[in-house]
Design a protein around this motif. Structure first.
Motif, PDB file in Angstrom:
ATOM      1  N   ALA A 130       0.842  -1.189   0.000  1.00  0.00           N
ATOM      2  CA  ALA A 130       0.000   0.000   0.000  1.00  0.00           C
ATOM      3  C   ALA A 130       0.881   1.244   0.000  1.00  0.00           C
ATOM      4  O   ALA A 130       2.097   1.155   0.136  1.00  0.00           O
ATOM      5  CB  ALA A 130      -0.915  -0.003   1.224  1.00  0.00           C
ATOM      6  N   ASN A 131       0.251   2.385  -0.118  1.00  0.00           N
ATOM      7  CA  ASN A 131       0.982   3.658  -0.159  1.00  0.00           C
ATOM      8  C   ASN A 131       1.268   4.196   1.244  1.00  0.00           C
ATOM      9  O   ASN A 131       1.120   5.373   1.506  1.00  0.00           O
ATOM     10  CB  ASN A 131       0.209   4.688  -0.991  1.00  0.00           C
ATOM     11  N   THR A 132       1.703   3.322   2.124  1.00  0.00           N
ATOM     12  CA  THR A 132       2.097   3.725   3.475  1.00  0.00           C
ATOM     13  C   THR A 132       3.574   4.086   3.473  1.00  0.00           C
ATOM     14  O   THR A 132       4.272   3.858   2.484  1.00  0.00           O
ATOM     15  CB  THR A 132       1.845   2.584   4.479  1.00  0.00           C
ATOM     16  N   ALA A 133       4.063   4.623   4.567  1.00  0.00           N
ATOM     17  CA  ALA A 133       5.472   4.998   4.651  1.00  0.00           C
ATOM     18  C   ALA A 133       6.377   3.777   4.484  1.00  0.00           C
ATOM     19  O   ALA A 133       7.420   3.858   3.838  1.00  0.00           O
ATOM     20  CB  ALA A 133       5.759   5.687   5.982  1.00  0.00           C
ATOM     21  N   LYS A 134       5.974   2.632   5.045  1.00  0.00           N
ATOM     22  CA  LYS A 134       6.775   1.415   4.921  1.00  0.00           C
ATOM     23  C   LYS A 134       6.604   0.757   3.559  1.00  0.00           C
ATOM     24  O   LYS A 134       7.461   0.003   3.133  1.00  0.00           O
ATOM     25  CB  LYS A 134       6.390   0.407   6.009  1.00  0.00           C
ATOM     26  N   GLY A 135       5.488   0.980   2.913  1.00  0.00           N
ATOM     27  CA  GLY A 135       5.229   0.379   1.607  1.00  0.00           C
ATOM     28  C   GLY A 135       4.529  -0.960   1.670  1.00  0.00           C
ATOM     29  O   GLY A 135       3.901  -1.385   0.715  1.00  0.00           O
ATOM     30  N   SER A 136       4.641  -1.654   2.806  1.00  0.00           N
ATOM     31  CA  SER A 136       3.939  -2.917   2.970  1.00  0.00           C
ATOM     32  C   SER A 136       3.661  -3.177   4.450  1.00  0.00           C
ATOM     33  O   SER A 136       4.361  -2.677   5.318  1.00  0.00           O
ATOM     34  CB  SER A 136       4.746  -4.080   2.376  1.00  0.00           C
ATOM     35  N   GLU A 137       2.630  -3.943   4.678  1.00  0.00           N
ATOM     36  CA  GLU A 137       2.230  -4.330   6.028  1.00  0.00           C
ATOM     37  C   GLU A 137       2.133  -5.851   6.042  1.00  0.00           C
ATOM     38  O   GLU A 137       1.894  -6.469   5.000  1.00  0.00           O
ATOM     39  CB  GLU A 137       0.875  -3.716   6.401  1.00  0.00           C
ATOM     40  N   MET A 138       2.284  -6.463   7.214  1.00  0.00           N
ATOM     41  CA  MET A 138       2.238  -7.910   7.291  1.00  0.00           C
ATOM     42  C   MET A 138       1.269  -8.368   8.370  1.00  0.00           C
ATOM     43  O   MET A 138       1.258  -7.828   9.480  1.00  0.00           O
ATOM     44  CB  MET A 138       3.628  -8.477   7.583  1.00  0.00           C
ATOM     45  N   LEU A 139       0.446  -9.355   8.013  1.00  0.00           N
ATOM     46  CA  LEU A 139      -0.492  -9.982   8.939  1.00  0.00           C
ATOM     47  C   LEU A 139      -0.115 -11.452   9.051  1.00  0.00           C
ATOM     48  O   LEU A 139       0.540 -12.009   8.164  1.00  0.00           O
ATOM     49  CB  LEU A 139      -1.922  -9.855   8.415  1.00  0.00           C
ATOM     50  N   ARG A 140      -0.566 -12.092  10.132  1.00  0.00           N
ATOM     51  CA  ARG A 140      -0.190 -13.481  10.345  1.00  0.00           C
ATOM     52  C   ARG A 140      -1.406 -14.251  10.861  1.00  0.00           C
ATOM     53  O   ARG A 140      -2.167 -13.746  11.688  1.00  0.00           O
ATOM     54  CB  ARG A 140       0.943 -13.545  11.369  1.00  0.00           C
ATOM     55  N   ILE A 141      -1.540 -15.486  10.363  1.00  0.00           N
ATOM     56  CA  ILE A 141      -2.535 -16.411  10.913  1.00  0.00           C
ATOM     57  C   ILE A 141      -1.788 -17.662  11.365  1.00  0.00           C
ATOM     58  O   ILE A 141      -0.738 -17.997  10.823  1.00  0.00           O
ATOM     59  CB  ILE A 141      -3.645 -16.786   9.896  1.00  0.00           C
ATOM     60  N   LYS A 142      -2.335 -18.322  12.368  1.00  0.00           N
ATOM     61  CA  LYS A 142      -1.731 -19.563  12.811  1.00  0.00           C
ATOM     62  C   LYS A 142      -2.823 -20.494  13.312  1.00  0.00           C
ATOM     63  O   LYS A 142      -3.930 -20.059  13.672  1.00  0.00           O
ATOM     64  CB  LYS A 142      -0.651 -19.322  13.864  1.00  0.00           C
ATOM     65  N   ALA A 143      -2.484 -21.777  13.316  1.00  0.00           N
ATOM     66  CA  ALA A 143      -3.419 -22.799  13.778  1.00  0.00           C
ATOM     67  C   ALA A 143      -2.636 -24.062  14.093  1.00  0.00           C
ATOM     68  O   ALA A 143      -1.522 -24.258  13.593  1.00  0.00           O
ATOM     69  CB  ALA A 143      -4.466 -23.094  12.708  1.00  0.00           C
ATOM     70  N   PHE A 144      -3.232 -24.896  14.920  1.00  0.00           N
ATOM     71  CA  PHE A 144      -2.706 -26.237  15.110  1.00  0.00           C
ATOM     72  C   PHE A 144      -3.631 -27.144  14.321  1.00  0.00           C
ATOM     73  O   PHE A 144      -4.816 -27.266  14.640  1.00  0.00           O
ATOM     74  CB  PHE A 144      -2.671 -26.648  16.587  1.00  0.00           C
ATOM     75  N   VAL A 145      -3.098 -27.756  13.258  1.00  0.00           N
ATOM     76  CA  VAL A 145      -3.898 -28.593  12.369  1.00  0.00           C
ATOM     77  C   VAL A 145      -3.761 -30.045  12.808  1.00  0.00           C
ATOM     78  O   VAL A 145      -2.685 -30.631  12.731  1.00  0.00           O
ATOM     79  CB  VAL A 145      -3.453 -28.423  10.894  1.00  0.00           C
ATOM     80  N   ALA A 146      -4.886 -30.598  13.290  1.00  0.00           N
ATOM     81  CA  ALA A 146      -4.919 -31.985  13.749  1.00  0.00           C
ATOM     82  C   ALA A 146      -5.473 -32.859  12.631  1.00  0.00           C
ATOM     83  O   ALA A 146      -6.355 -32.439  11.884  1.00  0.00           O
ATOM     84  CB  ALA A 146      -5.793 -32.096  14.989  1.00  0.00           C
ATOM     85  N   PRO A 147      -4.968 -34.084  12.487  1.00  0.00           N
ATOM     86  CA  PRO A 147      -5.476 -34.982  11.446  1.00  0.00           C
ATOM     87  C   PRO A 147      -6.976 -35.229  11.617  1.00  0.00           C
ATOM     88  O   PRO A 147      -7.484 -35.283  12.741  1.00  0.00           O
ATOM     89  CB  PRO A 147      -4.692 -36.279  11.661  1.00  0.00           C
TER      90      PRO A 147
END
Length: 159
Positions: A130-147
């Motif tokens: 995006a047109n922010t000062a940093k130019g990019s932002e980062m988001l994170r998702i996580k999960a414990f995936v059980a069979p």
């Protein structure tokens, strides 16, 4: 030797006679106004402020799709424009208002879908350009995936 002295003399004469005008007299007031407006515009920056930067789906069953939304506010003083989004792998798909100006003070939402693939603890990232000062932002998702069929697979525990 005479040629060198003649050339040096001409250069010195040119140098001494070419600087008779004052530089301050050459300044155009309209150019100063345009430069001031340009400088002011460059100080205006969009800022993405997220309600959260990470989402934990908890323990999920393998293959069970999950979805979450990251809400953000443009806390800057210029319209925010998201130019692209990408995920760290094909199992995660971000959906954002790309190329839609978001005015200062307004909110937007980025939906992130995860198809539930993998096993064990998984962490995926989403990059927003995006047109922010940093130019990019980062988001994170996580999960414990059980069979599938496992007793640990009880569904999402954190929304």
């Amino acid at each position: 030797m005479k040629r060198v002295s003649l050339i040096l003399g001409l250069c010195a004469l040119t140098f001494m006679t070419s600087c008779k005008e004052k530089a301050s007299e050459k300044i155009d007031a309209t150019n100063m106004e345009v430069a001031a407006q340009r400088d002011e515009a460059s100080r205006n920056v969009a800022v993405m402020t997220f309600d959260k930067a990470e989402h934990d789906f908890g323990t999920i069953t393998q293959g069970m799709p999950q979805e979450t939304a990251f809400t953000f506010t443009n806390t800057g003083n210029a319209p925010l424009i998201i130019t692209s989004t990408s995920a760290s792998c094909g199992c995660t798909v971000p959906d954002a208002p790309v190329n839609t100006p978001i005015a200062p003070g307004e909110q937007g939402e980025i939906k992130v879908k995860f198809n539930g693939s993998g096993s064990g603890q998984v962490t995926k990232t989403v990059t927003i350009r995006a047109n922010t000062a940093k130019g990019s932002e980062m988001l994170r998702i996580k999960a414990f995936v059980a069979p599938a069929g496992s007793t640990a697979a009880v569904g999402p525990t954190a929304q």
